[in-house]
Design a protein around this motif. Structure first.
Motif, PDB file in Angstrom:
ATOM      1  N   UNK A  94      31.928  32.827  14.591  1.00  0.00           N
ATOM      2  CA  UNK A  94      32.822  33.867  14.471  1.00  0.00           C
ATOM      3  C   UNK A  94      31.873  34.919  15.026  1.00  0.00           C
ATOM      4  N   UNK A  95      30.229  35.058  14.538  1.00  0.00           N
ATOM      5  CA  UNK A  95      29.546  36.111  14.529  1.00  0.00           C
ATOM      6  C   UNK A  95      29.337  36.260  16.530  1.00  0.00           C
ATOM      7  N   UNK A 159      37.958  39.226  12.983  1.00  0.00           N
ATOM      8  CA  UNK A 159      37.946  40.674  13.155  1.00  0.00           C
ATOM      9  C   UNK A 159      37.063  41.478  11.723  1.00  0.00           C
ATOM     10  N   UNK A 160      36.553  40.411  10.814  1.00  0.00           N
ATOM     11  CA  UNK A 160      36.205  41.597   9.260  1.00  0.00           C
ATOM     12  C   UNK A 160      34.819  41.249  10.306  1.00  0.00           C
ATOM     13  N   UNK A 161      34.183  40.575  11.215  1.00  0.00           N
ATOM     14  CA  UNK A 161      32.545  40.445  11.021  1.00  0.00           C
ATOM     15  C   UNK A 161      32.212  41.556  11.842  1.00  0.00           C
ATOM     16  N   UNK A 195      23.661  41.104   9.426  1.00  0.00           N
ATOM     17  CA  UNK A 195      25.093  40.360   9.400  1.00  0.00           C
ATOM     18  C   UNK A 195      24.783  39.634   7.661  1.00  0.00           C
ATOM     19  N   UNK A 196      24.222  39.423   7.720  1.00  0.00           N
ATOM     20  CA  UNK A 196      24.138  38.418   6.619  1.00  0.00           C
ATOM     21  C   UNK A 196      24.919  38.706   5.516  1.00  0.00           C
ATOM     22  N   UNK A 197      25.116  40.605   4.702  1.00  0.00           N
ATOM     23  CA  UNK A 197      26.279  40.169   3.742  1.00  0.00           C
ATOM     24  C   UNK A 197      27.499  39.823   4.563  1.00  0.00           C
TER      25      UNK A 197
END
Lengths: 281, 303
Positions: A94-95, A159-161, A195-197
């Motif tokens: 996803x990322x 979508x969230x990322x 992007x870790x969080x």
């Protein structure tokens, strides 16, 4: 100060009320644990007691000794493998995808992403039987891969990322690209750490979803050895029908891992819930 | 000859480099798109196709046009009875459990927010949410034992003799109770964090204007929760129509608790599989879910 007195009284009432509710909330869990510590003969003979007179860990021994019809240790291992791999692969796939949609120029970017969003409207029930047939045609039924692969096509996490990436400054990309880094390097070295969080949130949600999934593992893996903790639990009711102590021991075993994980990652989980509901942090 | 070859390979190299650069974004997308195509796009169309066949998971499916759908809508037929009874039970669950799973967390969130000691508030929040991460199997097993007629805590503590699997109403009361116990946590946290994000100055201003607690709730808190409330309602309704685990695992009297998802599961993967019929039921359920979500999205937008 009349108001402060009133304030303290109302706070005391409120806290007492909520404390009682929380106590009642935990009663089913306590009752589960207490039952798991009672010998089955005691339960069958004496029926209900509030606190067991004899305490034993026999039920847990019985559970782990049954490696035929209810191989609970195997189920635990299966669940851990499936949940961890699902989380890791989902995060990575996803990322990568979200990064491309958010930061790269290519033909059809907007069109493709709109198409992804459109498929979020598809009710998953329609895909159930076809996915069963697909996995079977790959000869992957009765494997752990069957419990992981179908969920890697999901769209919500991308979508969230992607949303999250809009909050990461674009200057980072430009600087790195000018310095001669390729997109691969840019992604793994610079963007990924940023992007870790959100990746924690996605990973945790995926882990729990995989751990708790019932219907799909029930359908695709029917051999006792290939079940997960959650799908295995659905068949133990029949196996330990007259051994309620043992039944509750299995239930405790199913609950403890997630509760322990919960203790450690509560903060991220709670942040993730507000994030996935579409609110800003 | 040699010179020409070299120059040709140079041109090729340059073209390749440009070509590779253009492909790079697609390489990032590729892993997802493969799974997306196989497990999201293809099954959607294939599922609809199967619903027009008499496929039984073996042999070749035979195209039978709308036969499955006609049978479902031939009232009085076995398939019609199963589907609509299932739909009825699904609706019972959806219209009772979903409002509760929005309303109860709202009340809890408001009460928790009223607690000024943040540490105590967080402890309560952790406890109330902790049951939400348990799997449906764990929760149902706990409640089955808790509500056991002979040796369960409930009947013995309250000195009653209630058989929660004895009739439809009691079975649904039990299923909805266990759904609430394991389901209010998530929405509660969503609501609590929305309420917490309302500026305190707004509350103070409202208090100074003489608004009491109720007025503040209806004029300030509730409007700011409109988005999370709608979100919870939509996800709740979609989940409600898909309900499977709770009734499947809890059980009850035959004919009183089977939901559409259970019928689909039974028809597709039971002893004599009727994947065509199950797919037709899936498509119908899918259409219902889609229509309801569209209506809800519209309502959310209008507001």
């Amino acid at each position: 100060m009349k108001k402060t007195k009133k304030y303290y009284i109302s706070q005391a009432i409120l806290i007492t009320g909520m404390a009682i509710l929380c106590f009642l909330w935990l009663v089913p869990l306590v009752y589960m644990v207490l039952t798991s510590l009672r010998p089955n003969e005691d339960i069958n003979l004496n029926g209900f007691v509030l606190f067991p007179k004899v305490i034993t860990f026999d039920n847990y021994v019985i559970v782990f000794r049954n490696t035929q019809s209810a191989p609970v240790a195997k189920w635990l291992i299966n669940s851990v493998i499936v949940s961890l791999l699902s989380a890791l692969l989902t995060v990575l796939i996803s990322a990568l995808s979200a990064f491309a949609y958010a930061r790269m120029k290519f033909k059809g970017n907007k069109l493709l992403f709109s198409f992804l969003l459109l498929t979020m409207m598809i009710p998953s029930v329609i895909s159930l039987i076809p996915n069963f047939l697909t996995i079977k045609s790959f000869h992957l039924n009765e494997t752990l891969a069957a419990l992981i692969l179908p969920f890697l096509g999901g769209v919500t996490n991308i979508f969230l990322i992607r949303q999250f990436l809009y909050g990461v400054p674009k200057e980072l990309d430009e600087a790195a690209l000018i310095d001669g880094a390729g997109y691969g390097r840019l992604f793994f070295r610079i963007i990924l750490p940023q992007m870790v969080p959100i990746l924690m949130v996605v990973g945790l949600n995926t882990f729990l979803a995989a751990w708790n999934d019932l219907l799909w593992p029930l359908i695709i893996n029917q051999d006792a050895a290939n079940r997960t903790m959650t799908s295995g639990l659905s068949v133990v009711q029949g196996i330990f029908d007259n051994q309620k102590g043992t039944l509750m021991a299995v239930t405790v075993i199913s609950a403890v891992p997630v509760l322990v994980v919960y203790l450690f990652v509560q903060k991220y989980l709670i942040r993730g819930i507000s994030l996935t509901s579409g609110m800003k942090e | 000859m040699i010179v020409r070859e070299i120059s040709a390979s140079n041109i090729n190299k340059a073209n390749k480099k440009k070509g590779i650069k253009a492909i790079i974004p697609y390489l990032f997308l590729l892993p997802h798109l493969i799974f997306f195509a196989i497990f999201v796009v293809y099954p959607f169309f294939y599922g609809i196709y199967i619903s027009f066949t008499n496929f039984n998971l073996m042999g070749n499916p035979e195209f039978i046009w709308f036969d499955n759908y006609v049978q479902i809508f031939t009232f009085g037929s076995k398939y019609s009875k199963d589907f609509f009874a299932g739909l009825g039970h699904t609706l019972i669950y959806t219209v009772t459990a979903v409002p509760l799973i929005v309303f109860v967390p709202l009340v809890l969130a408001v009460l928790l927010y009223a607690i000024k000691n943040v540490r105590i508030r967080n402890i309560f929040q952790s406890i109330l949410y902790s049951t939400s991460i348990l799997s449906v199997s764990t929760v149902v097993l706990i409640f089955t034992w808790l509500l056991d007629r002979d040796n369960g805590l409930f009947n013995n503590l309250f000195l009653v003799d209630i058989n929660f699997k004895g009739n439809a109403v009691l079975t649904w009361v039990a299923i909805i109770s266990l759904t609430l116990w394991s389901g209010v946590g998530g929405n509660m946290i969503i609501f609590l964090s929305s309420i917490s994000s309302i500026p305190k100055s707004q509350y103070e201003a409202a208090s100074l204007d003489g608004a009491n607690a109720f007025q503040r709730f209806f004029r300030l808190t509730l409007p700011s929760l409109r988005f999370p409330l709608t979100f919870s309602l939509i996800t709740g309704v979609i989940g409600g129509f898909n309900v499977f685990g709770q009734p499947y695992l809890f059980g009850g009297q035959v004919g009183s608790y089977e939901t559409v998802m259970m019928e689909i599961y039974g028809y597709a993967f039971g002893k004599s599989p009727m994947a065509g019929m199950a797919s037709a039921m899936s498509v119908l359920l899918g259409i219902i879910i889609l229509l309801v979500s569209i209506v809800q999205f519209r309502m959310m937008r209008e507001k």
